[in-house]
Design a protein around this motif. Sequence first.
Motif, PDB file in Angstrom:
ATOM      1  N   UNK A   1       1.573   9.276  -0.063  1.00  0.00           N
ATOM      2  CA  UNK A   1       2.617   8.936   0.995  1.00  0.00           C
ATOM      3  C   UNK A   1       2.811   9.681   2.333  1.00  0.00           C
ATOM      4  N   UNK A   2       2.195  11.321   2.428  1.00  0.00           N
ATOM      5  CA  UNK A   2       1.946  10.845   3.455  1.00  0.00           C
ATOM      6  C   UNK A   2       1.167  10.796   4.729  1.00  0.00           C
ATOM      7  N   UNK A   3      -0.140  10.814   3.480  1.00  0.00           N
ATOM      8  CA  UNK A   3      -1.680   9.577   4.277  1.00  0.00           C
ATOM      9  C   UNK A   3      -0.848   8.157   5.117  1.00  0.00           C
ATOM     10  N   UNK A   4      -0.230   8.020   4.604  1.00  0.00           N
ATOM     11  CA  UNK A   4       0.109   6.593   4.850  1.00  0.00           C
ATOM     12  C   UNK A   4       1.694   6.462   5.831  1.00  0.00           C
ATOM     13  N   UNK A   5       2.149   7.536   6.449  1.00  0.00           N
ATOM     14  CA  UNK A   5       2.551   7.877   7.404  1.00  0.00           C
ATOM     15  C   UNK A   5       1.846   7.635   8.895  1.00  0.00           C
ATOM     16  N   UNK A   6       1.948   7.349   9.996  1.00  0.00           N
ATOM     17  CA  UNK A   6       3.447   6.836  10.256  1.00  0.00           C
ATOM     18  C   UNK A   6       4.049   5.167   9.633  1.00  0.00           C
ATOM     19  N   UNK A   7       4.971   4.364   9.038  1.00  0.00           N
ATOM     20  CA  UNK A   7       5.389   3.729   8.830  1.00  0.00           C
ATOM     21  C   UNK A   7       5.225   1.890   9.294  1.00  0.00           C
ATOM     22  N   UNK A   8       4.646   1.645   8.908  1.00  0.00           N
ATOM     23  CA  UNK A   8       4.267   0.152   9.847  1.00  0.00           C
ATOM     24  C   UNK A   8       4.752  -1.222   9.611  1.00  0.00           C
ATOM     25  N   UNK A   9       5.507  -1.243   8.047  1.00  0.00           N
ATOM     26  CA  UNK A   9       6.843  -1.897   7.752  1.00  0.00           C
ATOM     27  C   UNK A   9       7.325  -2.139   8.692  1.00  0.00           C
ATOM     28  N   UNK A  10       8.558  -2.368   8.141  1.00  0.00           N
ATOM     29  CA  UNK A  10      10.059  -2.937   9.077  1.00  0.00           C
ATOM     30  C   UNK A  10      11.082  -1.817   7.627  1.00  0.00           C
ATOM     31  N   UNK A  11      11.914  -1.618   8.352  1.00  0.00           N
ATOM     32  CA  UNK A  11      12.513  -0.398   8.303  1.00  0.00           C
ATOM     33  C   UNK A  11      13.249  -1.161   6.271  1.00  0.00           C
ATOM     34  N   UNK A  12      13.288  -2.311   5.898  1.00  0.00           N
ATOM     35  CA  UNK A  12      13.339  -2.007   4.182  1.00  0.00           C
ATOM     36  C   UNK A  12      12.915  -1.684   3.601  1.00  0.00           C
ATOM     37  N   UNK A  13      11.440  -1.593   3.877  1.00  0.00           N
ATOM     38  CA  UNK A  13      10.853  -1.391   3.516  1.00  0.00           C
ATOM     39  C   UNK A  13      10.648   0.241   3.325  1.00  0.00           C
ATOM     40  N   UNK A  14       9.946   0.331   4.423  1.00  0.00           N
ATOM     41  CA  UNK A  14       9.908   1.693   4.440  1.00  0.00           C
ATOM     42  C   UNK A  14      10.828   2.330   3.662  1.00  0.00           C
ATOM     43  N   UNK A  15      12.577   1.972   3.392  1.00  0.00           N
ATOM     44  CA  UNK A  15      13.728   2.215   2.495  1.00  0.00           C
ATOM     45  C   UNK A  15      13.124   1.835   0.719  1.00  0.00           C
ATOM     46  N   UNK A  16      12.537   1.008   0.747  1.00  0.00           N
ATOM     47  CA  UNK A  16      12.519   0.431  -0.419  1.00  0.00           C
ATOM     48  C   UNK A  16      11.321   1.761  -1.092  1.00  0.00           C
ATOM     49  N   UNK A  17      10.206   1.848  -0.628  1.00  0.00           N
ATOM     50  CA  UNK A  17       9.338   2.539  -0.792  1.00  0.00           C
ATOM     51  C   UNK A  17       9.837   3.424  -0.676  1.00  0.00           C
ATOM     52  N   UNK A  18      11.002   3.822  -0.554  1.00  0.00           N
ATOM     53  CA  UNK A  18      11.077   6.250  -0.628  1.00  0.00           C
ATOM     54  C   UNK A  18      11.959   6.128  -2.048  1.00  0.00           C
ATOM     55  N   UNK A  19      12.476   5.183  -2.088  1.00  0.00           N
ATOM     56  CA  UNK A  19      13.595   4.189  -3.156  1.00  0.00           C
ATOM     57  C   UNK A  19      12.772   4.351  -4.811  1.00  0.00           C
ATOM     58  N   UNK A  20      12.304   3.951  -4.251  1.00  0.00           N
ATOM     59  CA  UNK A  20      11.129   3.545  -5.388  1.00  0.00           C
ATOM     60  C   UNK A  20      10.432   4.649  -6.008  1.00  0.00           C
ATOM     61  N   UNK A  21       9.690   5.678  -4.733  1.00  0.00           N
ATOM     62  CA  UNK A  21       9.408   6.748  -5.222  1.00  0.00           C
ATOM     63  C   UNK A  21      10.294   8.298  -6.384  1.00  0.00           C
ATOM     64  N   UNK A  22      10.999   8.235  -5.278  1.00  0.00           N
ATOM     65  CA  UNK A  22      11.909   8.565  -6.280  1.00  0.00           C
ATOM     66  C   UNK A  22      12.427   8.202  -7.825  1.00  0.00           C
ATOM     67  N   UNK A  23      11.965   7.128  -7.899  1.00  0.00           N
ATOM     68  CA  UNK A  23      13.068   6.199  -8.961  1.00  0.00           C
ATOM     69  C   UNK A  23      11.535   6.677 -10.248  1.00  0.00           C
ATOM     70  N   UNK A  24      10.475   6.736  -9.763  1.00  0.00           N
ATOM     71  CA  UNK A  24       8.966   7.492 -10.472  1.00  0.00           C
ATOM     72  C   UNK A  24       9.411   8.597 -10.821  1.00  0.00           C
TER      73      UNK A  24
END
Length: 324
Positions: free
Chosen positions: A6-29
């Motif tokens: 995650x750190x290497x891929x910041x800052x995010x380039x996608x829209x907010x929904x994509x950014x939030x969904x990525x974080x949600x999936x990270x917590x789920x994982x």
Amino acid sequence: MDIFDLKENLPFERDVQGDIERIRRSFETISADYGIDIHIKDFLGCFATRPSFKPMCDFFLWHDSPFCSYVKINPHAAETCVTLSNEYLRRRCIREPDGFFGTCFCGISEYVIPVKYRSTVIGAVLLGEFGIPSDSVDRRFARLEKIYGFSGEMLGEAYEKSTRSVPANMDAILTVVKSVVLAFELVAEKYIDKKLVDRLETEKRVRRGDIVDSAADYIRRHYAENLCVAEIAKACLCSPSALNHSFKATLGKGIPEYINHYRVTHALSLLSKTEDSIEAIAAECGFSSSGYFIRVFRHVTGATPKEYRNRHAVAKQRSSKKQK
């Protein structure tokens, strides 16, 4: 998805929904891979007011383990757990911005990682739910029984089902979670306006507590009557939507759910201390029918009124035998 990158891929380039969904999936994982529960605290309501953030935060909002669910059937205990613990957690997050390991008044231990918007603590990520030594558990359960009237046996059963030991690799887990929290903070800073944070912090201190206190007091005085949200809101000099939002943000539940939980609390007392019929208790606690009372009671406690009464009687007999 590799949560370690995650750190290497910041800052995010996608829209907010994509950014939030990525974080949600990270917590789920993380939750699935390491076998721990993850919860998100929204201290100021910043996430709840942003449609893009709300689905993720709602997903991780509830402590829905058997133990927490049982404790929260008592509105007074739930209010202490949610309202007071949120205020305490935020103050401690401000004092300890790198995170800490803490135990709630009921005996559930969790790692707490603050979520900051620049220098303002707006939330926290909690990792748990971990148990504490048995002697400490016994002392806390005795206090819960005395103050709220819980069954010690039922507390013990639910606690055993809900808690686990701290994993041996907890330091590694914390490192991973903190990297996701960093991403969460950067997304929050990118999509949440500072003026909103400042306004919500001020409003939270002044208004929310007044609304919830007034509504809770009104419900305590009128719980046996036919209550509706509009009526309670009128008594509190606010709109029904403001009332529901304040309750959900502060106590984690809406008005109807709070009323039902409060009524069930009184029903628990009557079931354990009297021989009144189920029908009479339903009417005395404000339920429109015994059938509805039984459905709500089962939803809140996991047992029917008759089952609870029988289990409480058995627990009381065992306690009496031990004292002899």
